[in-house]
Design a protein around this motif. Structure first.
Motif, PDB file in Angstrom:
ATOM      1  N   THR A  28      11.629 -51.958  25.561  1.00 54.21           N
ATOM      2  CA  THR A  28      11.171 -53.332  25.764  1.00 54.21           C
ATOM      3  C   THR A  28      12.145 -54.118  26.640  1.00 54.21           C
ATOM      4  O   THR A  28      13.323 -53.783  26.736  1.00 54.21           O
ATOM      5  CB  THR A  28      10.975 -54.066  24.415  1.00 54.21           C
ATOM      6  OG1 THR A  28      10.324 -55.297  24.651  1.00 54.21           O
ATOM      7  CG2 THR A  28      12.285 -54.310  23.700  1.00 54.21           C
ATOM      8  N   ARG A  29      11.609 -55.141  27.247  1.00 51.32           N
ATOM      9  CA  ARG A  29      12.380 -56.172  27.941  1.00 51.32           C
ATOM     10  C   ARG A  29      11.838 -57.504  27.449  1.00 51.32           C
ATOM     11  O   ARG A  29      10.636 -57.626  27.218  1.00 51.32           O
ATOM     12  CB  ARG A  29      12.186 -56.087  29.454  1.00 51.32           C
ATOM     13  CG  ARG A  29      12.796 -54.864  30.058  1.00 51.32           C
ATOM     14  CD  ARG A  29      12.475 -54.813  31.530  1.00 51.32           C
ATOM     15  NE  ARG A  29      12.905 -53.534  32.049  1.00 51.32           N
ATOM     16  CZ  ARG A  29      13.560 -53.380  33.170  1.00 51.32           C
ATOM     17  NH1 ARG A  29      13.826 -54.419  33.922  1.00 51.32           N
ATOM     18  NH2 ARG A  29      13.927 -52.184  33.562  1.00 51.32           N
ATOM     19  N   PHE A  30      12.722 -58.473  27.293  1.00 49.26           N
ATOM     20  CA  PHE A  30      12.258 -59.786  26.849  1.00 49.26           C
ATOM     21  C   PHE A  30      13.066 -60.876  27.537  1.00 49.26           C
ATOM     22  O   PHE A  30      14.206 -60.673  27.947  1.00 49.26           O
ATOM     23  CB  PHE A  30      12.321 -59.932  25.325  1.00 49.26           C
ATOM     24  CG  PHE A  30      13.697 -59.767  24.743  1.00 49.26           C
ATOM     25  CD1 PHE A  30      14.538 -60.858  24.590  1.00 49.26           C
ATOM     26  CD2 PHE A  30      14.145 -58.527  24.313  1.00 49.26           C
ATOM     27  CE1 PHE A  30      15.810 -60.710  24.043  1.00 49.26           C
ATOM     28  CE2 PHE A  30      15.405 -58.364  23.760  1.00 49.26           C
ATOM     29  CZ  PHE A  30      16.238 -59.466  23.622  1.00 49.26           C
ATOM     30  N   SER A  31      12.432 -62.023  27.684  1.00 45.14           N
ATOM     31  CA  SER A  31      13.062 -63.225  28.199  1.00 45.14           C
ATOM     32  C   SER A  31      12.446 -64.384  27.435  1.00 45.14           C
ATOM     33  O   SER A  31      11.240 -64.604  27.499  1.00 45.14           O
ATOM     34  CB  SER A  31      12.814 -63.362  29.699  1.00 45.14           C
ATOM     35  OG  SER A  31      13.497 -64.494  30.199  1.00 45.14           O
ATOM     36  N   CYS A  32      13.274 -65.095  26.682  1.00 42.22           N
ATOM     37  CA  CYS A  32      12.778 -66.120  25.765  1.00 42.22           C
ATOM     38  C   CYS A  32      13.603 -67.390  25.922  1.00 42.22           C
ATOM     39  O   CYS A  32      14.793 -67.332  26.226  1.00 42.22           O
ATOM     40  CB  CYS A  32      12.928 -65.651  24.317  1.00 42.22           C
ATOM     41  SG  CYS A  32      12.231 -64.039  23.954  1.00 42.22           S
ATOM     42  N   ASP A  47      17.423 -66.437  25.785  1.00 40.77           N
ATOM     43  CA  ASP A  47      17.799 -65.046  25.531  1.00 40.77           C
ATOM     44  C   ASP A  47      17.031 -64.139  26.480  1.00 40.77           C
ATOM     45  O   ASP A  47      15.853 -64.360  26.743  1.00 40.77           O
ATOM     46  CB  ASP A  47      17.449 -64.659  24.091  1.00 40.77           C
ATOM     47  CG  ASP A  47      18.323 -65.386  23.092  1.00 40.77           C
ATOM     48  OD1 ASP A  47      19.345 -64.806  22.699  1.00 40.77           O
ATOM     49  OD2 ASP A  47      17.985 -66.520  22.728  1.00 40.77           O
ATOM     50  N   ASN A  48      17.708 -63.112  26.973  1.00 37.76           N
ATOM     51  CA  ASN A  48      17.003 -62.072  27.720  1.00 37.76           C
ATOM     52  C   ASN A  48      17.673 -60.746  27.440  1.00 37.76           C
ATOM     53  O   ASN A  48      18.869 -60.685  27.173  1.00 37.76           O
ATOM     54  CB  ASN A  48      16.916 -62.390  29.223  1.00 37.76           C
ATOM     55  CG  ASN A  48      18.266 -62.435  29.880  1.00 37.76           C
ATOM     56  OD1 ASN A  48      18.932 -61.421  30.001  1.00 37.76           O
ATOM     57  ND2 ASN A  48      18.699 -63.619  30.300  1.00 37.76           N
ATOM     58  N   GLY A  49      16.861 -59.704  27.452  1.00 42.81           N
ATOM     59  CA  GLY A  49      17.410 -58.400  27.127  1.00 42.81           C
ATOM     60  C   GLY A  49      16.535 -57.257  27.562  1.00 42.81           C
ATOM     61  O   GLY A  49      15.375 -57.437  27.942  1.00 42.81           O
ATOM     62  N   PHE A  61      20.833 -50.859  26.516  1.00 41.85           N
ATOM     63  CA  PHE A  61      20.892 -51.992  25.592  1.00 41.85           C
ATOM     64  C   PHE A  61      21.678 -53.100  26.273  1.00 41.85           C
ATOM     65  O   PHE A  61      22.876 -52.964  26.502  1.00 41.85           O
ATOM     66  CB  PHE A  61      21.566 -51.619  24.268  1.00 41.85           C
ATOM     67  CG  PHE A  61      21.325 -52.635  23.185  1.00 41.85           C
ATOM     68  CD1 PHE A  61      20.341 -52.431  22.240  1.00 41.85           C
ATOM     69  CD2 PHE A  61      22.057 -53.817  23.142  1.00 41.85           C
ATOM     70  CE1 PHE A  61      20.095 -53.378  21.252  1.00 41.85           C
ATOM     71  CE2 PHE A  61      21.816 -54.768  22.167  1.00 41.85           C
ATOM     72  CZ  PHE A  61      20.837 -54.548  21.216  1.00 41.85           C
ATOM     73  N   ARG A  62      20.981 -54.152  26.638  1.00 43.79           N
ATOM     74  CA  ARG A  62      21.599 -55.317  27.243  1.00 43.79           C
ATOM     75  C   ARG A  62      20.926 -56.555  26.649  1.00 43.79           C
ATOM     76  O   ARG A  62      19.709 -56.639  26.618  1.00 43.79           O
ATOM     77  CB  ARG A  62      21.410 -55.306  28.759  1.00 43.79           C
ATOM     78  CG  ARG A  62      22.244 -54.254  29.454  1.00 43.79           C
ATOM     79  CD  ARG A  62      22.047 -54.244  30.956  1.00 43.79           C
ATOM     80  NE  ARG A  62      20.879 -53.493  31.402  1.00 43.79           N
ATOM     81  CZ  ARG A  62      20.729 -52.184  31.339  1.00 43.79           C
ATOM     82  NH1 ARG A  62      21.674 -51.453  30.800  1.00 43.79           N
ATOM     83  NH2 ARG A  62      19.657 -51.590  31.793  1.00 43.79           N
ATOM     84  N   THR A 157       2.435 -59.085  24.317  1.00 40.93           N
ATOM     85  CA  THR A 157       2.268 -60.317  25.098  1.00 40.93           C
ATOM     86  C   THR A 157       3.583 -60.856  25.647  1.00 40.93           C
ATOM     87  O   THR A 157       3.576 -61.673  26.556  1.00 40.93           O
ATOM     88  CB  THR A 157       1.625 -61.423  24.242  1.00 40.93           C
ATOM     89  OG1 THR A 157       2.552 -61.796  23.205  1.00 40.93           O
ATOM     90  CG2 THR A 157       0.305 -60.971  23.646  1.00 40.93           C
ATOM     91  N   GLY A 158       4.724 -60.444  25.066  1.00 39.08           N
ATOM     92  CA  GLY A 158       6.019 -60.974  25.469  1.00 39.08           C
ATOM     93  C   GLY A 158       6.331 -62.335  24.876  1.00 39.08           C
ATOM     94  O   GLY A 158       7.389 -62.899  25.135  1.00 39.08           O
TER      95      GLY A 158
END
Length: 164
Positions: A28-32, A47-49, A61-62, A157-158
Motif C-alpha cells: 500500500t501507499r497512503f497520503s493523508c 502523513d504519507n507512506g 517501509f517508509r 479508496t485511499g
C-alpha cells in the motif's frame, strides 16, 4: 472419481484454504491529512507512506508523519534504514504485523537526538478486509510529541481517518 483422487483433491483444497501468516502480504501507499482544532488552536496532521510486506519480510517501509501548528511543527519519519524487523500473525479475519526497531537508541542517535526516551518503537498494522489500521507507539525515535499519528486507511479508496 476414485477415493484416491477424492482424497488428494480434498487435501489440496485444505492446503489452499489455510494460508499461513508467513504467506500474508501487504502492499500500500497512503497520503493523508486532516485539520483540527486542539485547545483552541488549528492543528494539521499530515502523513504519507509506502509499505510492502511479505510475511515477516520487509520489502519497503517508509512513513513520514507531521503535525503543524500556527507557530511551529513537528515531523518524524521511519524507513528500512532505521533497522526494522517485522512479525506477522494471522488472527482471522484480521492480519496483524508488528514493525519494530532493532535498536531504537541507535536509530535516535543517528538522527541527532541525544535525550533519553523509552528504548522502543513499534508500529502495529492491522488489516481487516479493505481497512488498514496503523497504530504506532514510538516514543523513542524523534522529538517530544508522540512521533506518529494513529490512523486508518481504506486500501481500495485511499480514504483516511485519523484517530482522536
Amino acid at each position: 472419481m476414485t477415493p484416491l483422487v477424492r482424497a488428494t483433491l480434498a487435501a489440496l483444497l485444505l492446503i489452499a484454504g489455510t494460508a499461513s501468516a508467513a504467506d500474508q502480504q501487504l502492499e500500500t501507499r497512503f497520503s493523508c491529512s486532516v485539520a483540527r482544532t486542539v485547545d483552541g488552536e488549528k492543528v494539521i496532521y499530515a502523513d504519507n507512506g509506502e509499505i510492502s510486506l511479505a510475511g515477516s519480510h520487509i520489502d519497503a517501509f517508509r512513513w513520514e508523519s507531521s503535525l503543524f501548528r500556527s507557530t511551529h511543527g513537528f515531523d518524524c519519519s521511519i524507513d528500512e534504514s532505521d533497522g526494522l524487523v517485522a512479525e506477522v500473525r494471522d488472527a482471522a479475519p484480521m492480519v496483524q504485523w508488528r514493525i519494530a526497531l532493532k535498536d531504537a537508541n541507535d536509530a535516535r542517535t543517528r538522527r541527532g537526538y541525544d535525550f533519553d526516551r523509552l528504548p522502543r518503537c513499534t508500529i502495529r498494522l492491522e488489516r481487516e478486509g479493505d481497512t488498514l489500521n496503523v497504530k504506532p507507539s514510538c516514543p523513542a525515535l524523534c522529538g517530544s510529541r508522540p512521533n506518529f499519528s494513529e490512523l486508518s486507511v481504506n486500501l481500495k479508496t485511499g480514504q483516511c481517518r485519523y484517530e482522536e
